[in-house]
Scaffold this active site. Structure first.
Site, PDB file in Angstrom:
ATOM      1  CE  LYS A   1      64.844  20.672  20.741  1.00  0.00           C
ATOM      2  NZ  LYS A   1      65.630  21.766  21.264  1.00  0.00           N
TER       3      LYS A   1
ATOM      4  CD  GLN B   1      66.000  24.934  22.596  1.00  0.00           C
ATOM      5  OE1 GLN B   1      65.554  23.803  22.678  1.00  0.00           O
ATOM      6  NE2 GLN B   1      66.842  25.291  21.658  1.00  0.00           N
TER       7      GLN B   1
ATOM      8  CG  ASP C   1      70.043  18.664  25.116  1.00  0.00           C
ATOM      9  OD1 ASP C   1      69.884  18.464  23.899  1.00  0.00           O
ATOM     10  OD2 ASP C   1      69.611  19.665  25.713  1.00  0.00           O
TER      11      ASP C   1
HETATM   12  N1  GUN Z   1      70.031  25.209  21.615  1.00  0.00           N
HETATM   13  C1  GUN Z   1      70.579  24.994  20.401  1.00  0.00           C
HETATM   14  N2  GUN Z   1      70.858  23.689  20.214  1.00  0.00           N
HETATM   15  C2  GUN Z   1      70.481  23.062  21.345  1.00  0.00           C
HETATM   16  C3  GUN Z   1      70.490  21.693  21.767  1.00  0.00           C
HETATM   17  O1  GUN Z   1      70.938  20.793  21.056  1.00  0.00           O
HETATM   18  N3  GUN Z   1      70.012  21.457  22.994  1.00  0.00           N
HETATM   19  C4  GUN Z   1      69.542  22.440  23.804  1.00  0.00           C
HETATM   20  N4  GUN Z   1      69.090  22.102  24.990  1.00  0.00           N
HETATM   21  N5  GUN Z   1      69.501  23.705  23.450  1.00  0.00           N
HETATM   22  C5  GUN Z   1      69.973  24.000  22.219  1.00  0.00           C
END
Ligand code: GUN
Length: 282
Positions: free
Chosen positions: A51, A95, A118
């Site tokens: 990211k 996350q 998200d």
């Molecule tokens: N962990 C795995 N996929 C995701 C996601 O799309 N968003 C978040 N915040 N954590 C994750």
């Protein structure tokens, strides 16, 4: 017949280029994404590094908050509240998974919906269900963009989604429904899964179970989208679909890796841009 391979890497790279061009036109403050990671989950560390790199490539500011494993719920919520108020931050992402002693739902509920890139907050989920999108969850959003990039019509089609998670299966079904598909959701308790999947014009697999979808479960000419990321016995990445046999029956198919995954990453950037526009126009 061998299916056309849906090249998620290429579509994602094209989308990213457009986002970078758009951001380069912004004068003044750049869009900002805050990413919270707690503890030492190696997979989470890889995702968060990705990211940061994506943001840097597109001119988006990323603010990483790497907190120790023993962070308390109160400390975490306090950080979320601080980021909610931070004028440089347009999007906030915690996350997942969080360490077991922390309550992820409580963290998500405390993110202001305007910064919920998200789209996990109940208000975002409600908006998606109503068809009034603000943010769209990144993976289902990425699947829709892939279908669009290959001119695959959804209108009137029978779409079968295998998996009912809050992150993929449920919102995926809603996006397809709002695009006028007829949608069936199958899951681990579905009896005779093959009888359902065989009806699919578009089959979206998000069960997280390698080897689940074999060629005999797929209609000739179906579009097959594999969202899952599993590992095979050799430790290599694979999806839910037995790729080599299903590709001979499908009209289009996504590989794993290189299918949906790269799109998920890009759609987070897109949601951050949406958050930025909403924020500066408030
Ligand atoms: N962990 C795995 N996929 C995701 C996601 O799309 N968003 C978040 N915040 N954590 C994750």
């Amino acid at each position: 017949m061998s299916a056309i391979l849906i090249d998620g890497k290429k579509v994602a790279a094209d989308c990213k280029k457009l986002i970078a061009e758009e951001v380069s036109q912004f004068s003044g403050r750049k869009p900002g994404l805050a990413v919270i990671i707690v503890g030492n989950n190696p997979a989470s560390r890889v995702y968060v590094n990705g990211k940061r790199k994506d943001c840097a490539e597109c001119g988006i500011e990323s603010y990483e908050y790497a907190l120790p494993e023993d962070t308390t719920q109160e400390e975490l919520i306090e950080l979320v509240h601080r980021l909610n108020e931070d004028e440089n931050v347009d999007g906030i992402l915690a996350q997942l998974p969080l360490p077991d002693h922390l309550d992820a739902d409580d963290v998500i509920y405390n993110i202001v919906p305007d910064k919920d890139v998200d789209a996990f907050h109940p208000i975002s989920v409600g908006r998606i269900t109503l068809g009034k999108y603000g943010f769209v969850p990144c993976t289902p959003y990425g699947v829709m963009e892939l279908l669009n990039a290959y001119n695959i019509q959804v209108y009137g089609k029978h779409c079968v989604v295998v998996g009912r998670s809050n992150i993929v299966g449920k919102p995926m079904s809603m996006l397809l429904l709002h695009s006028n598909a007829t949608v069936t959701i199958a899951h681990s308790k579905t009896t005779d899964l093959a009888a359902i999947t065989k009806q699919a014009d578009i089959l979206v697999c998000a069960a997280g179970k390698r080897g689940l979808i074999t060629a005999d479960m797929v209609k000739e000419g179906a579009v097959v989208i594999d969202v899952s990321i599993n590992r095979n016995d050799e430790g290599k990445l694979c999806g839910d679909v037995v790729f080599d046999e299903v590709r001979e029956k499908a009209s289009y198919i996504t590989p794993v890796p290189g299918g949906v995954g790269p799109m998920t990453r890009v759609m987070l950037l897109q949601n951050t841009i949406t958050a930025y526009y909403n924020h500066i126009n408030k």
